[in-house]
Write a protein that holds these residues in place. Structure first.
Motif, mmCIF file in Angstrom:
data_model
loop_
_atom_site.group_PDB
_atom_site.id
_atom_site.type_symbol
_atom_site.label_atom_id
_atom_site.label_comp_id
_atom_site.label_asym_id
_atom_site.label_seq_id
_atom_site.Cartn_x
_atom_site.Cartn_y
_atom_site.Cartn_z
ATOM 1 N N LYS B 21 1.145 -1.285 0.107
ATOM 2 C CA LYS B 21 -0.380 0.021 -0.140
ATOM 3 C C LYS B 21 0.319 1.077 0.157
ATOM 4 C CE LYS B 21 -3.823 -1.468 2.870
ATOM 5 N NZ LYS B 21 -4.885 -1.001 4.227
ATOM 6 N N GLU B 22 0.395 2.402 -0.664
ATOM 7 C CA GLU B 22 0.793 3.513 -0.360
ATOM 8 C C GLU B 22 1.568 4.063 0.293
ATOM 9 O OE1 GLU B 22 1.495 7.263 -3.394
ATOM 10 O OE2 GLU B 22 0.370 5.292 -4.373
ATOM 11 N N VAL B 23 2.332 4.586 1.330
ATOM 12 C CA VAL B 23 2.584 4.945 2.972
ATOM 13 C C VAL B 23 3.707 6.088 2.370
ATOM 14 C CG1 VAL B 23 3.496 2.839 3.865
ATOM 15 C CG2 VAL B 23 5.232 3.984 2.834
ATOM 16 N N PRO B 24 2.982 7.478 3.100
ATOM 17 C CA PRO B 24 3.597 8.685 2.671
ATOM 18 C C PRO B 24 4.501 8.576 2.963
ATOM 19 C CG PRO B 24 2.145 8.234 4.969
ATOM 20 C CD PRO B 24 2.350 7.172 4.377
ATOM 21 N N GLN B 25 5.247 9.562 2.991
ATOM 22 C CA GLN B 25 6.502 10.253 2.840
ATOM 23 C C GLN B 25 6.925 10.142 4.711
ATOM 24 O OE1 GLN B 25 7.709 13.795 -0.074
ATOM 25 N NE2 GLN B 25 9.618 13.268 1.041
ATOM 26 N N PHE B 26 8.400 10.359 5.389
ATOM 27 C CA PHE B 26 8.336 10.383 6.259
ATOM 28 C C PHE B 26 7.951 11.549 6.490
ATOM 29 C CE2 PHE B 26 10.992 6.542 6.648
ATOM 30 C CZ PHE B 26 10.801 6.002 7.736
ATOM 31 N N THR B 27 7.523 12.289 8.089
ATOM 32 C CA THR B 27 7.445 13.974 8.219
ATOM 33 C C THR B 27 8.272 14.301 7.708
ATOM 34 O OG1 THR B 27 5.031 12.579 9.572
ATOM 35 C CG2 THR B 27 6.168 15.300 9.687
ATOM 36 N N LYS B 28 9.526 13.822 8.845
ATOM 37 C CA LYS B 28 10.616 14.520 8.898
ATOM 38 C C LYS B 28 11.194 14.755 7.417
ATOM 39 C CE LYS B 28 13.731 10.930 10.262
ATOM 40 N NZ LYS B 28 13.977 9.403 9.069
ATOM 41 N N ASP B 29 10.611 14.432 6.100
ATOM 42 C CA ASP B 29 11.064 14.631 5.112
ATOM 43 C C ASP B 29 10.490 15.698 4.133
ATOM 44 O OD1 ASP B 29 13.531 12.783 5.553
ATOM 45 O OD2 ASP B 29 12.295 10.901 4.034
ATOM 46 N N ARG B 30 8.880 15.252 4.447
ATOM 47 C CA ARG B 30 8.462 16.245 3.278
ATOM 48 C C ARG B 30 8.293 17.346 4.288
ATOM 49 N NH1 ARG B 30 1.963 13.683 2.626
ATOM 50 N NH2 ARG B 30 2.768 12.828 1.275
ATOM 51 N N TYR B 31 8.247 17.072 5.645
ATOM 52 C CA TYR B 31 8.315 18.787 5.780
ATOM 53 C C TYR B 31 9.327 19.564 6.630
ATOM 54 C CZ TYR B 31 3.546 17.306 5.552
ATOM 55 O OH TYR B 31 2.116 16.352 5.582
ATOM 56 N N PRO B 32 9.193 21.074 6.694
ATOM 57 C CA PRO B 32 10.444 21.309 7.326
ATOM 58 C C PRO B 32 10.381 21.444 8.384
ATOM 59 C CG PRO B 32 9.317 23.272 6.086
ATOM 60 C CD PRO B 32 8.011 21.683 6.327
ATOM 61 N N VAL B 33 10.178 20.811 9.204
ATOM 62 C CA VAL B 33 11.019 20.706 11.189
ATOM 63 C C VAL B 33 12.392 20.306 11.860
ATOM 64 C CG1 VAL B 33 9.488 18.062 10.362
ATOM 65 C CG2 VAL B 33 9.383 19.544 12.582
ATOM 66 N N LYS B 34 12.596 20.143 12.904
ATOM 67 C CA LYS B 34 13.330 20.323 12.898
ATOM 68 C C LYS B 34 13.569 19.590 14.402
ATOM 69 C CE LYS B 34 18.058 22.615 14.132
ATOM 70 N NZ LYS B 34 18.191 22.774 15.641
#
Lengths: 253, 499
Positions: B21-34
């Motif tokens: 099943k399609e899994v989303p990208q990791f949040t840390k990669d998709r969004y600018p967050v430290k």
């Protein structure tokens, strides 16, 4: 073809939790929401469609039951049925009423009203008897096409697709005939507000059991009505080895 | 053993089915967050958790997959451990340890949230409340229910039904969501117009604080004016101030009579006219007023194979009444519908009190969210807007995204001025993302609306908080957070914007 008779039974709504009476003589119906038997809705829809396609000139709905059956008839009228007939019977008499009695009433009304086709739900979801259509055909000595999933006009009669074990069977029948509606025959329409208002003016003829002259003496006796057994709680086991030994212990492998 | 082998095969198949099943990208990669300055989880931590809980209640490896992704697949964390406590004491032990070790924590209920609030952003420890599922007491006289926070809403509903009560909120996700999650997010839902929001219905909570202390704010009374009303801090703060472990909820008496109407209307102005007329004529028995536009209903009827009760209209509404006398309610509802039709406010409709039909009608409304997700990637917005401009935003967004979107639709709790705006496209793209955000929030802010009516702020919306709250308010929120969670280990990266 000119006239179609459909049966509409008032039953406990299928979304309601059924409760057995403490004395085990039946189920609790007092204060419980009722609606039209879902298979009867399919029968009504099919008859109304026939009328819309000009295969029928008039659709009559018959309901046998207590005063509230009139509400079920009103729903049928709002779905497009032309007129209703209510054979009123209540209390103990209604509780003891059996498919054979209903069949005789349908046969009588079909003859009195000069109907060419009877469409009934294949079964009612309360007693699940699945007998009325067959017995009605027998009472009238008419051909029967039960568990219909499609109905079409054919040369001097109807072509009916039946749902049978392992597939579909297509048969043709002459008229008059009795058909019972299966789940996939159609998706019944909702009774819309404008049609509900129009339905208020449509006639419902009220009859008694005496008017139709059917002997309603019960042919069988209900001994006991009980809840299905409660499923035993399962247990979580730690690993497959335990599972296997448990299965062996219980004699399943 | 043969059986062992077969089970392993089954395991592998299901693992593949999940990864296929399609899994989303990791949040840390998709969004600018430290990532915050937290310690990383080590084996010693895991064995410590295993000493607090039984071993099988500490999940690691691929067992954590479903806890790392939200159900709308908008975020994906990379947590390595999911803990499943059964008691408040266990929660307390876990949090105390995490506090001492500087490990960040995400409390998770049914994971049905829509703003990425219940899923880790990086490698936070997930505390799943799913085994905290005991209903402790139902008092049929006062209608007060005491339960643990992990009780599934629908389970709670059937338990209180047995005593002639109903839960004062009803959501599409009731089969999965937890009452504790509902409280932590101050969930609204379909009955809010009648029973108000959870700040009114929740009489008390018990919560575990960031340092592991158990704060008991349980109350058995509707009236209790003693000191500051601290329980409100835990209602809607999305697990950022403490983890709700128990709650006391006031449940109203179940109505004897419920009636439902589903109607078709030609314009949004008629939706407003119908709402006004309904308030006048249905008054005290009105329990729900919903609006659905044509694209939304089309989604649920086609994607979930449901039947629309009536033909196509640009707008549909659902009116629900709940009362104690069916005859009385039915007559009121019928009069309302008759008048609305005579005035040409509504064009067509159905009315029913049959439970099966009501259920089918509600299904066509409740399954919209799920249907939109099935159509592609869905940008979801949950906003409060003044009724006079309520639907304009749908047209404005539709124009803005043009052919980028497969569908732009609006539906929601019009009775509470709450719109669910949805933009469905083939898949997530930065281009569309930039077209809709911050446009939707700016539009809402200009109308003095709320950028999150009932879904909360979660991970997706902290940076937009300022569209609905003043700098002074946000500053005070930060001070409260700092006071209650100085190490910032509770649900970090959520709710409040970074300074």
């Amino acid at each position: 073809m000119s006239r179609v008779l459909v049966g509409v039974k008032r039953v406990i709504d299928y979304a309601v939790k059924i409760r057995v009476k403490p004395d085990k003589t039946g189920v609790v119906t007092e204060g419980v929401k009722h609606s039209m038997n879902p298979f009867d809705e399919i029968a009504v829809e099919e008859a109304v469609k026939m009328k819309e396609k000009k295969l029928a000139t008039e659709v009559i709905a018959l309901s046998v039951g207590p005063a509230q059956s009139q509400e079920t008839l009103r729903t049928a009228l709002a779905m497009g049925v032309d007129r209703g007939i209510h054979i009123e019977i209540s209390g103990k008499d209604y509780e003891m009423l059996q498919p054979l009695h209903i069949s005789k009433m349908f046969a009588k009304i079909a003859q009195d009203e000069k109907c060419d086709l009877i469409i009934l739900g294949k079964q009612a979801i309360d007693d699940d008897s699945n007998q009325t259509a067959q017995m009605t055909a027998a009472c009238l000595d008419w051909p029967q096409a039960v568990f219909a999933s499609a109905i079409e006009k054919a040369d001097n009669g109807l072509k009916v697709v039946r749902e049978i074990d392992g597939g579909l069977e297509t048969i043709t029948t002459k008229l008059p005939a009795v058909i019972s509606a299966d789940l996939r025959l159609n998706i019944p329409r909702y009774a819309t507000l404008p049609n509900i208002m129009k339905a208020k003016k449509k006639p419902i003829k009220k009859l008694t059991v005496a008017d139709v002259g059917v002997d309603i003496k019960p042919r069988y006796e209900v001994v006991s009505v009980e809840d299905p057994p409660v499923r035993q709680a399962g247990s979580i086991i730690p690993d497959v080895d335990t599972l296997v030994s448990k299965l062996k212990e219980l004699g399943h492998v | 053993m043969l059986l062992t082998k077969q089970l392993k095969i089954i395991n592998r198949v299901s693992a593949r089915a999940f990864s296929a099943k399609e899994v989303p990208q990791f949040t840390k990669d998709r969004y600018p967050v430290k990532r915050g300055n937290y310690n990383a989880l080590n084996d010693h931590d895991i064995s410590h958790f295993e000493s607090i809980l039984e071993k099988h209640r500490v999940l690691t490896g691929s067992d954590t997959d479903m806890y790392n992704i939200d159900w709308i697949k908008s975020v994906r964390g990379a947590s390595n451990v999911v803990l499943k406590p059964k008691t408040t004491e266990e929660v307390s032990e876990i949090v105390k340890y995490c506090h001492a070790q500087k490990l960040a924590v995400v409390p998770q209920g049914g994971n049905t949230g829509l703003v990425g609030g219940s899923v880790p952003v990086f490698d936070e420890v997930v505390i799943s409340m799913s085994l905290m599922n005991k209903i402790e007491h139902i008092d049929e006289y006062s209608g007060i229910v005491r339960c643990q926070s992990g009780v599934v809403l629908e389970k709670l509903e059937s338990a209180v039904n047995e005593k002639g009560l109903i839960v004062p909120l009803d959501l599409g996700s009731k089969g999965t969501c937890h009452i504790g999650g509902n409280v932590s997010t101050n969930a609204g839902g379909l009955r809010l117009i009648r029973y108000g929001n959870l700040h009114g219905s929740v009489l008390g909570v018990e919560a575990v604080l960031a340092n592991g202390k158990i704060l008991n704010l349980m109350s058995n009374f509707k009236k209790d004016n003693t000191g500051y009303h601290l329980k409100h801090l835990f209602i809607g703060s999305e697990g950022s101030l403490g983890i709700v472990t128990k709650l006391a909820l006031h449940c109203p008496t179940a109505p004897n009579a419920v009636n439902l109407a589903f109607v078709g209307l030609e314009s949004f102005q008629q939706v407003l006219n119908a709402f006004l007329l309904a308030k006048k004529e249905l008054g005290e028995i009105l329990s729900s007023v919903e609006m659905i536009d044509e694209p939304s209903l089309m989604a649920s009827t086609t994607m979930c194979n449901l039947q629309s009760p009536i033909q196509k209209y640009p707008f549909y509404m659902i009116f629900e009444t709940s009362g104690s006398n069916d005859e009385h309610d039915k007559e009121k509802l019928n009069n309302f519908l008759k008048n609305a039709m005579e005035k040409s406010i509504i064009v067509d409709g159905v009315a029913t009190n049959e439970p099966s039909k009501m259920r089918n009608i509600w299904e066509s409304r409740e399954r919209i969210a799920e249907s939109l997700l099935k159509m592609g990637y869905c940008f979801k917005y949950d906003i409060s807007l003044p009724l006079s401009n309520f639907y304009d935003i749908v047209g404005a967004v539709r124009e803005r995204v043009g052919s980028h979107a497969k569908l732009v639709s609006g539906y929601g709790h019009v009775g509470d001025s709450n719109m669910h705006l949805n933009i469905v496209c083939e898949k997530f793209s930065q281009e569309i993302y930039k077209l809709v955000e911050p446009f939707v929030f700016e539009y809402t802010s200009k109308l003095k609306g709320s950028i999150s009516a009932e879904h909360g702020i979660g991970f997706h919306k902290p940076k937009y908080l300022h569209y609905s709250k003043s700098p002074e308010a946000i500053e005070l929120m930060k001070q409260i957070k700092n006071l209650m969670d100085p190490e910032n280990i509770l649900n970090p990266y959520k709710v409040l914007p970074l300074s």
